[in-house]
Design a protein around this motif. Structure first.
Motif, PDB file in Angstrom:
ATOM      1  N   ALA A  30       0.979  -1.391   0.293  1.00  0.00           N
ATOM      2  CA  ALA A  30      -0.664  -0.367  -0.281  1.00  0.00           C
ATOM      3  C   ALA A  30       0.968   0.857  -0.037  1.00  0.00           C
ATOM      4  O   ALA A  30       0.411   2.063  -0.774  1.00  0.00           O
ATOM      5  N   ALA A  31       1.783   1.281   0.747  1.00  0.00           N
ATOM      6  CA  ALA A  31       3.201   2.439   0.673  1.00  0.00           C
ATOM      7  C   ALA A  31       3.772   2.441  -0.480  1.00  0.00           C
ATOM      8  O   ALA A  31       3.437   3.700  -0.865  1.00  0.00           O
ATOM      9  N   TYR A  32       4.044   1.492  -1.328  1.00  0.00           N
ATOM     10  CA  TYR A  32       4.528   1.768  -2.472  1.00  0.00           C
ATOM     11  C   TYR A  32       3.359   2.333  -3.660  1.00  0.00           C
ATOM     12  O   TYR A  32       3.285   3.216  -4.263  1.00  0.00           O
ATOM     13  N   LYS A  33       2.332   1.684  -3.588  1.00  0.00           N
ATOM     14  CA  LYS A  33       0.684   2.346  -4.299  1.00  0.00           C
ATOM     15  C   LYS A  33       1.345   3.391  -4.075  1.00  0.00           C
ATOM     16  O   LYS A  33       0.424   4.423  -5.142  1.00  0.00           O
ATOM     17  N   GLN A  34       1.104   3.956  -2.865  1.00  0.00           N
ATOM     18  CA  GLN A  34       0.807   5.702  -2.364  1.00  0.00           C
ATOM     19  C   GLN A  34       2.108   6.659  -3.029  1.00  0.00           C
ATOM     20  O   GLN A  34       1.716   7.671  -3.518  1.00  0.00           O
ATOM     21  N   ALA A  35       3.216   5.922  -3.318  1.00  0.00           N
ATOM     22  CA  ALA A  35       4.148   6.878  -3.090  1.00  0.00           C
ATOM     23  C   ALA A  35       4.332   7.002  -5.058  1.00  0.00           C
ATOM     24  O   ALA A  35       4.387   7.801  -4.940  1.00  0.00           O
ATOM     25  N   LYS A  36       3.797   5.446  -5.501  1.00  0.00           N
ATOM     26  CA  LYS A  36       3.718   6.297  -7.400  1.00  0.00           C
ATOM     27  C   LYS A  36       2.767   6.760  -7.610  1.00  0.00           C
ATOM     28  O   LYS A  36       3.170   8.030  -8.566  1.00  0.00           O
ATOM     29  N   GLU A  37       1.416   7.162  -7.086  1.00  0.00           N
ATOM     30  CA  GLU A  37       0.074   7.640  -7.264  1.00  0.00           C
ATOM     31  C   GLU A  37       1.197   9.152  -6.942  1.00  0.00           C
ATOM     32  O   GLU A  37       0.570   9.828  -7.420  1.00  0.00           O
ATOM     33  N   ALA A  38       1.573   9.565  -5.667  1.00  0.00           N
ATOM     34  CA  ALA A  38       1.739  10.032  -5.131  1.00  0.00           C
ATOM     35  C   ALA A  38       2.832  11.296  -6.293  1.00  0.00           C
ATOM     36  O   ALA A  38       2.854  12.550  -6.614  1.00  0.00           O
ATOM     37  N   ALA A  39       3.493  10.292  -6.752  1.00  0.00           N
ATOM     38  CA  ALA A  39       4.793  10.486  -6.929  1.00  0.00           C
ATOM     39  C   ALA A  39       4.523  10.962  -8.999  1.00  0.00           C
ATOM     40  O   ALA A  39       5.076  12.102  -9.264  1.00  0.00           O
ATOM     41  N   ALA A  40       3.663  10.878  -9.350  1.00  0.00           N
ATOM     42  CA  ALA A  40       2.430  10.600 -10.657  1.00  0.00           C
ATOM     43  C   ALA A  40       1.637  12.231 -10.773  1.00  0.00           C
ATOM     44  O   ALA A  40       2.238  13.205 -10.670  1.00  0.00           O
ATOM     45  N   ALA A  41       1.491  12.263  -9.368  1.00  0.00           N
ATOM     46  CA  ALA A  41       0.284  13.703  -9.489  1.00  0.00           C
ATOM     47  C   ALA A  41       1.533  15.325  -8.881  1.00  0.00           C
ATOM     48  O   ALA A  41       1.522  15.664  -9.864  1.00  0.00           O
TER      49      ALA A  41
END
Length: 182
Positions: A30-41
């Motif tokens: 979940a942290a990995y997915k959240q970090a990827k989404e934050a990086a994209a945003a």
């Protein structure tokens, strides 16, 4: 153009990755997915700011946004995978993204200044790649040395157990196995 990263910090992160052999937990995923989404945003926001700029400064702005996204995603990926190979690959990919950024920065220059800039960018890339590979080899060597030491200490403990007999010897051997992870 030089991207400074503290070698001690990198070593500490890599060593902790080697020492902690844990499987990917749902929280880590979940942290990995959240970090990827934050990086994209963050990338989209930075990229939008670049649209008002023109020329080489715009290209630099776009490459900076890309490099920041690559860094965030690669660091998150390395933490999620938690392997020495992942950390090394992450460092190599980040170095490549930084090289791309440096090349775009060099485009604004002309003549010898541009040639020097490009050569400096290549030297920085090669240095970062060499450091990543050297750190990997050093950590692997330390891990091998630690394993060799533990095996030698285990053999000494077993030899000490030979002084006993019966249940006491079995207990001694059992304690040595649990102590040295054999």
């Amino acid at each position: 153009m030089k991207h400074v990263v503290t070698p001690a910090l990198i070593g500490a992160v890599l060593m902790s990755a080697v020492l902690s052999a844990s499987a990917a937990t749902p929280e880590a995923k979940a942290a990995y997915k959240q970090a990827k989404e934050a990086a994209a945003a963050t990338y989209k926001a930075q990229r939008a700011r670049c649209d008002v700029i023109t020329g080489n400064p715009k290209e630099v702005c776009v490459e900076e946004a890309k490099a920041a996204r690559v860094r965030a995603v690669e660091e998150a990926s390395a933490i999620y995978k938690n392997t020495l190979k992942a950390y090394t690959q992450s460092r190599l990919t980040i170095a490549s993204a930084n090289f791309d950024l440096d090349k775009v920065k060099c485009k604004a220059l002309t003549g010898n200044d541009k040639d020097v800039c490009v050569q400096q960018a290549k030297a920085t890339l090669i240095a970062a790649q060499a450091d990543a590979r050297a750190d990997k080899k050093a950590i692997e060597a330390r891990t091998d040395a630690r394993d060799d030491k533990r095996t030698a200490e285990y053999k000494v403990a077993l030899e000490k157990c030979d002084a006993f007999a019966g249940a006491v010897k079995d207990s001694c051997v059992s304690a040595a196995k649990s102590q040295y992870g054999k």
